[in-house]
Design a protein around this motif. Structure first.
Motif, short mmCIF file in Angstrom:
data_model
loop_
_atom_site.label_atom_id
_atom_site.label_comp_id
_atom_site.label_asym_id
_atom_site.label_seq_id
_atom_site.Cartn_x
_atom_site.Cartn_y
_atom_site.Cartn_z
N LEU A 61 1.13 -1.20 -0.18
CA LEU A 61 -0.25 0.02 0.12
C LEU A 61 0.87 1.27 0.34
CD1 LEU A 61 -3.23 -0.72 2.39
CD2 LEU A 61 -2.92 -0.93 0.36
N TRP A 62 2.01 1.35 0.47
CA TRP A 62 2.75 2.54 0.71
C TRP A 62 3.79 2.22 -0.53
CZ3 TRP A 62 1.76 6.39 3.77
CH2 TRP A 62 0.83 6.11 5.16
N GLY A 63 4.42 1.41 -0.61
CA GLY A 63 5.22 1.27 -1.83
C GLY A 63 4.83 1.20 -2.93
N ILE A 64 3.76 1.20 -3.51
CA ILE A 64 2.61 1.09 -4.84
C ILE A 64 2.31 1.81 -4.75
CG2 ILE A 64 1.21 -0.83 -6.16
CD1 ILE A 64 2.48 -2.68 -5.06
N GLY A 65 1.35 2.23 -3.80
CA GLY A 65 0.13 3.33 -3.47
C GLY A 65 0.28 4.67 -3.76
N TRP A 66 1.49 5.11 -2.92
CA TRP A 66 2.11 6.09 -2.43
C TRP A 66 2.70 6.27 -3.67
CZ3 TRP A 66 0.95 9.59 1.23
CH2 TRP A 66 2.17 10.05 1.56
N ALA A 67 3.73 5.52 -4.25
CA ALA A 67 4.57 5.55 -5.18
C ALA A 67 3.74 6.43 -6.84
CB ALA A 67 5.13 4.21 -6.16
N LEU A 68 3.14 5.84 -6.72
CA LEU A 68 2.09 5.98 -8.40
C LEU A 68 1.13 6.84 -7.87
CD1 LEU A 68 0.47 1.88 -8.41
CD2 LEU A 68 1.64 3.61 -9.91
N VAL A 69 0.46 7.51 -6.94
CA VAL A 69 0.38 8.89 -6.50
C VAL A 69 1.37 10.23 -6.31
CG1 VAL A 69 -0.39 10.97 -4.51
CG2 VAL A 69 -1.62 8.36 -4.84
N GLU A 70 2.53 10.01 -6.13
CA GLU A 70 3.80 10.61 -6.86
C GLU A 70 4.06 10.58 -8.40
OE1 GLU A 70 7.02 11.04 -3.02
OE2 GLU A 70 7.04 9.48 -4.10
N TYR A 71 3.99 9.52 -8.54
CA TYR A 71 4.20 9.70 -10.64
C TYR A 71 2.77 10.47 -11.15
CZ TYR A 71 7.22 5.55 -10.91
OH TYR A 71 8.54 4.93 -10.95
N ARG A 72 1.68 10.24 -10.49
CA ARG A 72 0.67 11.49 -11.12
C ARG A 72 0.67 12.67 -10.93
NH1 ARG A 72 -2.99 8.51 -9.68
NH2 ARG A 72 -3.54 7.52 -11.29
N MET A 73 1.16 13.28 -9.51
CA MET A 73 1.80 14.42 -9.42
C MET A 73 2.44 15.55 -10.34
SD MET A 73 1.45 14.68 -4.88
CE MET A 73 1.88 16.43 -4.81
N LYS A 74 3.72 13.95 -10.68
CA LYS A 74 5.11 14.89 -10.94
C LYS A 74 4.73 14.71 -12.72
CE LYS A 74 7.84 13.58 -7.34
NZ LYS A 74 9.58 12.10 -7.15
#
Length: 339
Positions: free
Chosen positions: A162-175
């Motif tokens: 949840l943190w390693g995948i979910g958080w990373a994908l949200v950061e990808y979207r923000m960037k």
């Protein structure tokens, strides 16, 4: 003045985001209120004690402390030892041929200690003449650490996904990286699958270190099939990866992602039997808790570690986890926001 204007700018950006406001202020208050009310109005602590079906020498007392209650279950020794391994029973009491009463439990288990003190105080209060002794359970499978380590492994899988995948994908979207990925000649499903496979490779290292530490320090050994352990770990990773994909499918702010992840992980961690067995909850709730993904993963990892589970034992739970992950993955692909 420039510093003050920068502070005001940041505060205005924060207040203009309704989702950020909700997950920062409303959600923590709601969660604290729900958990606080639930804990304050929960029934008296329940301790399950097994006793030998041959004799019932001390179970005649009727008075118990108001702060808690004891539930007695009649069972033979083999069934009691199995229940102790699964955490369904805290103490097993039996009498020998001389009439001496023996309490078998793990002294490191605080709940078992509390239950024993309640029984001991009740017998002393009623001046029972029966002598008794404590037989500490120190062999693997009956200690609290044997109950805790598999639960910790399950929790690590959940948090890593949840943190390693979910958080990373949200950061990808923000960037704006997701937009570039979607524009490249790749299948979108491959991108998400790569996230899951990468997370599993990292989990091999993470879980390997934890298992090595548990073995070296606490002598916790995996008594079942290693193939079953790997298969169940893959199933758990798949289920929580699907959950991470769905959670991140529309989320565009890390603050919102933080709230969503906590909303998923915190309740499951509290009720899924990671730190204590969930049998103390009301039976209708237990029927639901048993099928939560974290509960399925933790219970069957304990079976592999402490009861020697083989592949045949985990076919149903691993199938449920794979099915759950597949359903969440399909739902995420249908609504995923790549822009």
């Amino acid at each position: 003045m420039a510093l003050w204007q920068l502070i005001l700018t940041e505060l205005r950006q924060f207040w203009r985001e309704p989702g950020t406001l909700f997950w920062t202020f409303v959600f923590p208050l709601g969660l604290a209120g729900a958990l606080g009310l639930g804990l304050n109005h929960r029934p008296k602590p329940t301790y399950v004690v097994g006793f030998s079906t041959k004799q019932k020498p001390f179970f005649l007392f009727s008075e118990q402390p108001n702060a808690s209650r004891i539930i007695f279950k009649a069972m033979n020794r083999d069934a009691a030892l199995h229940a102790l391994q699964k955490g369904e029973v805290l103490i097993f009491a039996e009498t020998d041929s001389s009439g001496k009463l023996t309490f078998s439990f793990d002294p490191a288990n605080s709940e078992a200690q509390q239950a024993f003190l309640i029984l001991e105080n009740s017998m002393l209060k009623q001046q029972h003449k029966t002598s008794w002794q404590v037989a500490p359970l120190t062999t693997q499978g009956y200690r609290y650490i044997d109950f805790f380590i598999p639960g910790l492994l399950a929790m690590s899988i959940m948090n890593s996904c949840l943190w390693g995948i979910g958080w990373a994908l949200v950061e990808y979207r923000m960037k704006k990286l997701l937009r570039r990925m979607a524009a490249s000649p790749m299948r979108k499903s491959d991108f998400l699958l790569a996230q899951m496979i990468t997370r599993f490779i990292l989990l091999v290292l993470e879980l390997g270190l934890l298992i090595a530490f548990a073995y070296g320090v606490f002598q916790v050994k995996l008594q079942g099939s290693w193939f079953a352990f790997v298969w169940l770990t893959i199933a758990g990773t798949w289920a929580f990866s699907g959950m991470a994909f769905l959670m991140s499918s529309r989320t565009a702010k890390t603050t919102i992602a933080n709230g969503l992840i906590n909303a998923i992980t915190l309740p499951m961690t509290l009720v899924s039997g990671i730190f204590f067995h969930y049998q103390g909850f009301p039976e209708p709730l237990v029927a639901v808790i048993k099928w939560l993904p974290l509960t399925l993963l933790a219970d069957n990892l304990r079976g592999i570690f402490n009861e020697g589970y083989q592949m045949s034992h985990i076919l149903l739970p691993s199938g449920v986890l794979f099915g759950m992950g597949s359903l969440l993955f399909v739902c995420a692909m249908r609504i995923y926001k790549w822009q």
